[in-house]
Design an enzyme around this catalytic site. Structure first.
Site, PDB file in Angstrom:
ATOM      1  N   GLU A 207     -49.066 -13.311 -28.044  1.00  9.03           N
ATOM      2  CA  GLU A 207     -49.041 -11.854 -27.875  1.00  9.03           C
ATOM      3  C   GLU A 207     -49.083 -11.186 -29.226  1.00  9.03           C
ATOM      4  OE1 GLU A 207     -46.158 -10.319 -24.837  1.00  9.03           O
ATOM      5  OE2 GLU A 207     -45.344 -12.290 -25.322  1.00  9.03           O
ATOM      6  N   HIS A 231     -42.795 -19.092 -17.506  1.00 10.17           N
ATOM      7  CA  HIS A 231     -44.259 -19.023 -17.452  1.00 10.17           C
ATOM      8  C   HIS A 231     -44.942 -20.335 -17.874  1.00 10.17           C
ATOM      9  CE1 HIS A 231     -43.303 -14.936 -16.861  1.00 10.17           C
ATOM     10  NE2 HIS A 231     -43.349 -14.507 -18.103  1.00 10.17           N
TER      11      HIS A 231
HETATM   12  C1  BG6 Z   1     -42.657 -11.458 -19.769  1.00  9.59           C
HETATM   13  C2  BG6 Z   1     -41.877 -11.629 -21.035  1.00  9.59           C
HETATM   14  O1  BG6 Z   1     -42.142 -12.228 -18.748  1.00  9.59           O
HETATM   15  O2  BG6 Z   1     -44.009 -11.808 -20.008  1.00  9.59           O
HETATM   16  C3  BG6 Z   1     -42.469 -10.791 -22.156  1.00  9.59           C
HETATM   17  O3  BG6 Z   1     -40.526 -11.222 -20.822  1.00  9.59           O
HETATM   18  C4  BG6 Z   1     -43.939 -11.058 -22.308  1.00  9.59           C
HETATM   19  O4  BG6 Z   1     -41.785 -11.016 -23.384  1.00  9.59           O
HETATM   20  C5  BG6 Z   1     -44.658 -11.002 -20.965  1.00  9.59           C
HETATM   21  O5  BG6 Z   1     -44.453 -10.064 -23.159  1.00  9.59           O
HETATM   22  C6  BG6 Z   1     -46.085 -11.477 -21.071  1.00  9.59           C
HETATM   23  O6  BG6 Z   1     -46.732 -11.280 -19.839  1.00  9.59           O
HETATM   24  P1  BG6 Z   1     -48.242 -10.820 -19.754  1.00  9.59           P
HETATM   25  O7  BG6 Z   1     -48.562 -10.788 -18.307  1.00  9.59           O
HETATM   26  O8  BG6 Z   1     -48.323  -9.468 -20.385  1.00  9.59           O
HETATM   27  O9  BG6 Z   1     -49.005 -11.841 -20.495  1.00  9.59           O
END
Ligand code: BG6
Length: 455
Positions: A207, A231
């Site tokens: 990210e 995840h």
């Molecule tokens: C969340 C985390 O579950 O997933 C975050 O708490 C993270 O820290 C996010 O930014 C990322 O999810 P996505 O769908 O934006 O890739």
């Protein structure tokens, strides 16, 4: 339907939940009569609060004025058990309360789950066995195995398992749902899906964003609890599970649990913290929380024992990107005019959703050279309209009583077992400070070699 969000002023509500609810409404997926209760601690006029929320949501919402007529602001301190009396009165005064679906979304830190759930049950807002009452628990479910167990036991004393939705929004992502289809609906993959043929598998989620306003929550979690426990482990479980005896929810989860129970890690683990983290809001100046982690894991099963799974996630990276890259072993066939490259299958999760397969063929021309080639499928490009955002899909599933894309307790339990061990070992590992991702990728490369070509 009455949809109540605890933690309505948080990042999750503005970034994911409100856009998902808006889109579901726009797509006529919401019941005709629905209300969204937004619970916040601060004193606001309802109109002002809704404007405040709107200002934080990115994107275009042409029908916002109509949508906002369904929103209500409820000012209450959800940590105060007495506050639920007035909230219950408010809920029960909603026209047709008895016949409405009532969904509570706990978009809060996990430590608040027991008290909110107890207060909802204690005030008659959630009734055990009444399938109109459902609670969604945001991830991570617990802070470690012990707390997760205690929350789970408490919940099962209060309500039925079928009323509990432990969310992991990665499971609602199109390409994660696609993993089992690609694996089991194609003869070409399943027969070579093992250590005999697969050299290594990389699962990464990068990210660009920092922790921003979420310091209070994030510092108690770190990347291991925030991303890996849920995840990345869920992704790994889907990629590595054996074929279930049937494609039903229970059998799929049974196979995923078997993978999670067989997970082992190999030293060293690599941890980093981005420079500037300590000056973020809500972060103690001596925090040792990791914002980057790289793990080398093995699944101790007949199918996988010799294939490393590299799990990598970090904040403040160059850009947002997530994928699973399956790298096959080298072909034994050597051509005079060059060695074939290793085949890879990439399941792209973000920003593009797609699948890419690299293979070798003849370079065009008179000579006979081996050349790498790529078959590229862009999911979003070929599907009419947008693919649903994960939260849209999952909220809709809750409305329809479908828990198949939610995590079962034993999946969470086995994930925490390994994360608890990693958390302990983490204290012996260095925490690298990084300015940008190249520094962390260089560290991984010096430990694990050239698999990084794909990151
Ligand atoms: C969340 C985390 O579950 O997933 C975050 O708490 C993270 O820290 C996010 O930014 C990322 O999810 P996505 O769908 O934006 O890739």
């Amino acid at each position: 339907m009455i949809f109540t969000i605890f933690g309505a002023t948080g990042d999750l509500t503005t970034k994911k939940l409100m856009p998902a609810l808006y889109k579901l409404h726009e797509d006529d997926q919401m019941p005709t009569h629905f209300l969204v209760n937004l619970i916040g601690r601060q004193i606001y006029e309802e109109e002002a609060f809704i404007e405040h929320i709107r200002a934080q949501i990115e994107g275009n919402y042409p029908n916002w004025d109509e949508f906002k007529t369904h929103l209500r602001y409820i000012q209450m301190d959800f940590t105060d058990p007495d506050a639920y009396v007035a909230f219950a009165e408010h809920m029960m005064s909603v026209a047709g309360y008895e016949s409405q679906e009532r969904i509570y979304y706990l978009a809060t830190a996990p430590r608040f789950f027991p008290m909110i759930a107890s207060a909802l049950v204690g005030n008659g807002l959630v009734v055990k066995g009444n399938m109109r009452d459902k609670i969604i628990f945001e991830k991570p479910f617990g802070e470690n195995l012990e707390t997760a167990k205690s929350y789970n036991q408490l919940l099962l004393g209060l309500i039925e398992e079928s009323q509990i939705y432990r969310i992991d929004h990665y499971l609602g992502k199109e390409m994660l749902q696609n993993v089992l289809m690609v694996r089991f609906a194609n003869k070409i993959f399943e027969s070579i899906w093992d250590s005999e043929n697969i050299e290594h598998i990389t699962i990464y989620a990068f990210e660009k964003e920092t922790v921003k306003q979420r310091g209070g929550y994030y510092d108690r979690s770190g990347a291991l609890r925030d991303m890996v426990q849920n995840h990345l482990f869920q992704t790994l479980a889907l990629v590595a599970m054996d074929s279930p005896n049937g494609l039903n929810d229970r059998l799929i989860k049974d196979e995923k649990v078997k993978v999670l129970e067989k997970l082992e890690f190999s030293s060293p683990m690599i941890f980093g913290q981005y420079k500037g983290y300590l000056s973020e809001k809500g972060i103690p100046s001596d925090s040792k929380t990791e914002t980057f982690v790289g793990l080398k894991m093995f699944v101790n099963s007949r199918r996988w024992s010799r294939t490393p799974f590299y799990l990598v996630t970090g904040k403040k990276m160059k850009d947002k990107r997530a994928a699973v890259v399956i790298t096959f072993k080298e072909s034994n066939c050597f051509f005079e005019s060059g060695q074939p490259a290793k085949n890879t299958l990439t399941i792209e999760i973000a920003p593009r959703e797609g699948l890419a397969l690299t293979f070798n063929g003849k370079a065009p021309g008179l000579q006979s050279y081996v050349m790498p080639m790529k078959m590229d499928y862009c999911h979003l490009c070929n599907v009419v309209g947008n693919t649903p955002e994960a939260y849209e899909k999952l909220i809709l599933d809750v409305i329809h009583d479908d828990a198949s894309l939610f995590t079962r307790w034993d999946e969470i339990e086995s994930s925490w077992k390994i994360i608890d061990q990693l958390e302990q070992l983490k204290t012996y590992e260095p925490l690298y400070q990084y300015e940008d991702e190249s520094e962390m990728l260089a560290k991984l490369k010096s430990e694990w070699g050239d698999f990084l070509t794909y990151l």
